[in-house]
Scaffold this motif. Sequence first.
Motif, PDB file in Angstrom:
ATOM      1  N   PHE A 240     -11.699 -36.402 -11.785  1.00  0.00           N
ATOM      2  CA  PHE A 240     -10.525 -37.176 -11.404  1.00  0.00           C
ATOM      3  C   PHE A 240      -9.363 -36.972 -12.357  1.00  0.00           C
ATOM      4  O   PHE A 240      -9.547 -36.676 -13.551  1.00  0.00           O
TER       5      PHE A 240
ATOM      6  N   LEU B 107     -11.133 -43.060   0.412  1.00  0.00           N
ATOM      7  CA  LEU B 107     -10.683 -41.699   0.614  1.00  0.00           C
ATOM      8  C   LEU B 107      -9.544 -41.649   1.629  1.00  0.00           C
ATOM      9  O   LEU B 107      -9.668 -42.157   2.746  1.00  0.00           O
TER      10      LEU B 107
ATOM     11  N   ALA C 103      -9.251 -41.614 -16.503  1.00  0.00           N
ATOM     12  CA  ALA C 103      -9.757 -41.194 -15.202  1.00  0.00           C
ATOM     13  C   ALA C 103     -11.220 -41.574 -15.047  1.00  0.00           C
ATOM     14  O   ALA C 103     -11.965 -41.574 -16.020  1.00  0.00           O
ATOM     15  N   PRO C 104     -11.653 -41.889 -13.838  1.00  0.00           N
ATOM     16  CA  PRO C 104     -13.096 -42.089 -13.618  1.00  0.00           C
ATOM     17  C   PRO C 104     -13.853 -40.807 -13.958  1.00  0.00           C
ATOM     18  O   PRO C 104     -13.367 -39.705 -13.728  1.00  0.00           O
TER      19      PRO C 104
ATOM     20  N   GLY D  58     -11.036 -54.644  -6.446  1.00  0.00           N
ATOM     21  CA  GLY D  58     -11.947 -55.333  -5.553  1.00  0.00           C
ATOM     22  C   GLY D  58     -12.261 -54.587  -4.264  1.00  0.00           C
ATOM     23  O   GLY D  58     -13.050 -55.064  -3.447  1.00  0.00           O
ATOM     24  N   LYS D  59     -11.630 -53.431  -4.085  1.00  0.00           N
ATOM     25  CA  LYS D  59     -11.880 -52.664  -2.856  1.00  0.00           C
ATOM     26  C   LYS D  59     -12.460 -51.285  -3.140  1.00  0.00           C
ATOM     27  O   LYS D  59     -12.755 -50.530  -2.219  1.00  0.00           O
ATOM     28  N   GLY D  60     -12.614 -50.952  -4.385  1.00  0.00           N
ATOM     29  CA  GLY D  60     -13.212 -49.675  -4.720  1.00  0.00           C
ATOM     30  C   GLY D  60     -12.277 -48.507  -4.512  1.00  0.00           C
ATOM     31  O   GLY D  60     -11.052 -48.652  -4.505  1.00  0.00           O
ATOM     32  N   LEU D  61     -12.864 -47.349  -4.319  1.00  0.00           N
ATOM     33  CA  LEU D  61     -12.110 -46.118  -4.102  1.00  0.00           C
ATOM     34  C   LEU D  61     -12.245 -45.726  -2.640  1.00  0.00           C
ATOM     35  O   LEU D  61     -13.348 -45.534  -2.139  1.00  0.00           O
TER      36      LEU D  61
ATOM     37  N   TYR E 195      -7.690 -40.333  -3.357  1.00  0.00           N
ATOM     38  CA  TYR E 195      -8.279 -41.653  -3.185  1.00  0.00           C
ATOM     39  C   TYR E 195      -7.230 -42.711  -3.513  1.00  0.00           C
ATOM     40  O   TYR E 195      -6.359 -42.512  -4.360  1.00  0.00           O
TER      41      TYR E 195
ATOM     42  N   LEU F 294      -5.573 -41.777  -6.890  1.00  0.00           N
ATOM     43  CA  LEU F 294      -6.342 -40.873  -7.737  1.00  0.00           C
ATOM     44  C   LEU F 294      -6.581 -39.552  -7.020  1.00  0.00           C
ATOM     45  O   LEU F 294      -7.043 -39.532  -5.872  1.00  0.00           O
TER      46      LEU F 294
ATOM     47  N   GLN G 168      -7.034 -46.558  -5.055  1.00  0.00           N
ATOM     48  CA  GLN G 168      -7.816 -47.514  -5.827  1.00  0.00           C
ATOM     49  C   GLN G 168      -7.131 -48.867  -5.791  1.00  0.00           C
ATOM     50  O   GLN G 168      -6.002 -49.014  -6.251  1.00  0.00           O
TER      51      GLN G 168
ATOM     52  N   TYR H   9     -18.445 -47.745 -11.104  1.00  0.00           N
ATOM     53  CA  TYR H   9     -18.596 -47.542  -9.668  1.00  0.00           C
ATOM     54  C   TYR H   9     -19.938 -46.882  -9.382  1.00  0.00           C
ATOM     55  O   TYR H   9     -20.301 -45.880 -10.003  1.00  0.00           O
TER      56      TYR H   9
ATOM     57  N   GLY I 225      -9.407 -38.789   5.718  1.00  0.00           N
ATOM     58  CA  GLY I 225     -10.436 -39.670   5.212  1.00  0.00           C
ATOM     59  C   GLY I 225     -10.427 -40.984   5.965  1.00  0.00           C
ATOM     60  O   GLY I 225      -9.914 -41.077   7.088  1.00  0.00           O
ATOM     61  N   ASP I 226     -10.958 -42.027   5.331  1.00  0.00           N
ATOM     62  CA  ASP I 226     -11.073 -43.321   5.995  1.00  0.00           C
ATOM     63  C   ASP I 226      -9.770 -44.102   6.032  1.00  0.00           C
ATOM     64  O   ASP I 226      -9.642 -45.071   6.781  1.00  0.00           O
TER      65      ASP I 226
ATOM     66  N   PHE J 171     -18.202 -44.907  -2.144  1.00  0.00           N
ATOM     67  CA  PHE J 171     -18.154 -45.689  -3.377  1.00  0.00           C
ATOM     68  C   PHE J 171     -18.398 -47.171  -3.085  1.00  0.00           C
ATOM     69  O   PHE J 171     -18.012 -47.683  -2.027  1.00  0.00           O
ATOM     70  N   GLY J 172     -18.985 -47.854  -4.047  1.00  0.00           N
ATOM     71  CA  GLY J 172     -18.993 -49.300  -4.033  1.00  0.00           C
ATOM     72  C   GLY J 172     -17.638 -49.822  -4.476  1.00  0.00           C
ATOM     73  O   GLY J 172     -16.744 -49.051  -4.823  1.00  0.00           O
ATOM     74  N   LYS J 173     -17.478 -51.163  -4.496  1.00  0.00           N
ATOM     75  CA  LYS J 173     -16.189 -51.751  -4.817  1.00  0.00           C
ATOM     76  C   LYS J 173     -15.936 -51.836  -6.323  1.00  0.00           C
ATOM     77  O   LYS J 173     -14.837 -52.188  -6.738  1.00  0.00           O
TER      78      LYS J 173
END
Lengths: 113, 114
Positions: free
Chosen positions: B105, B45, A44-45, B40-43, B35, B90, B37, A90, B58-59, A103-105
């Motif tokens: 997480f 929500l 897990a992160p 290349g696109k991150g996390l 989330y 996640l 995952q 991240y 979320g988004d 979060f970033g990618k």
Amino acid sequence: GDSVTQTEGLVTVTEGLPVKLNCTYQTTYLTIAFFWYVQYLNEAPQVLLKSSTDNKRTEHQGFHATLHKSSSSFHLQKSSAQLSDSALYYCAHSGGSNYKLTFGKGTLLTVTP
Amino acid sequence: GGIITQTPKFLIGQEGQKLTLKCQQNFNHDTMYWYRQDSGKGLRLIYYSITENDLQKGDLSEGYDASREKKSSFSLTVTSAQKNEMAVFLCASSLDWTNTGQLYFGEGSKLTVL
């Protein structure tokens, strides 16, 4: 809107050499805190570093980062990379009226012998 | 300490199928999140729940439903699985909604749609 940019998707470094993972951000809100999360393979992160103070260095597990609001950056660095540092990293910040994390990618760090 | 348990760890579905993922936490945290995952696109929500009877989009909520059955559990439903879709979902929790930066997480649920 809010955004976090991690410029490198993949970073490969030789064991024992320094490593730097870049993170910059844009926000229209009062940002509460900045984070680096690390995710090891099949795990897990988890939070690696957290900071909310401008120009203060934060350290954990040999990694360090300094929040620079003047340049909108929170880069992650380590002076000597270890094989066990290989993971997905991240960058994130929380803020805004609903305190949501952005979060970033992600940057996949691979440390080679 | 505490733990977040996601079930199932692996889920294989058919196109158009409704699929449900479950999440349990024993931190006694108020706020829970789902989330997605993607490499290349991150996390991103999908849904979050500030407290037991709350639900917030979320988004990335389109195509998903969520349910906060009780304080310790939060489910996510893919309403119609898309062919060839592959993603990791996640679940996370935080002490309360003002502490959203410090998330805990689960290990994730990997979805494959045939």
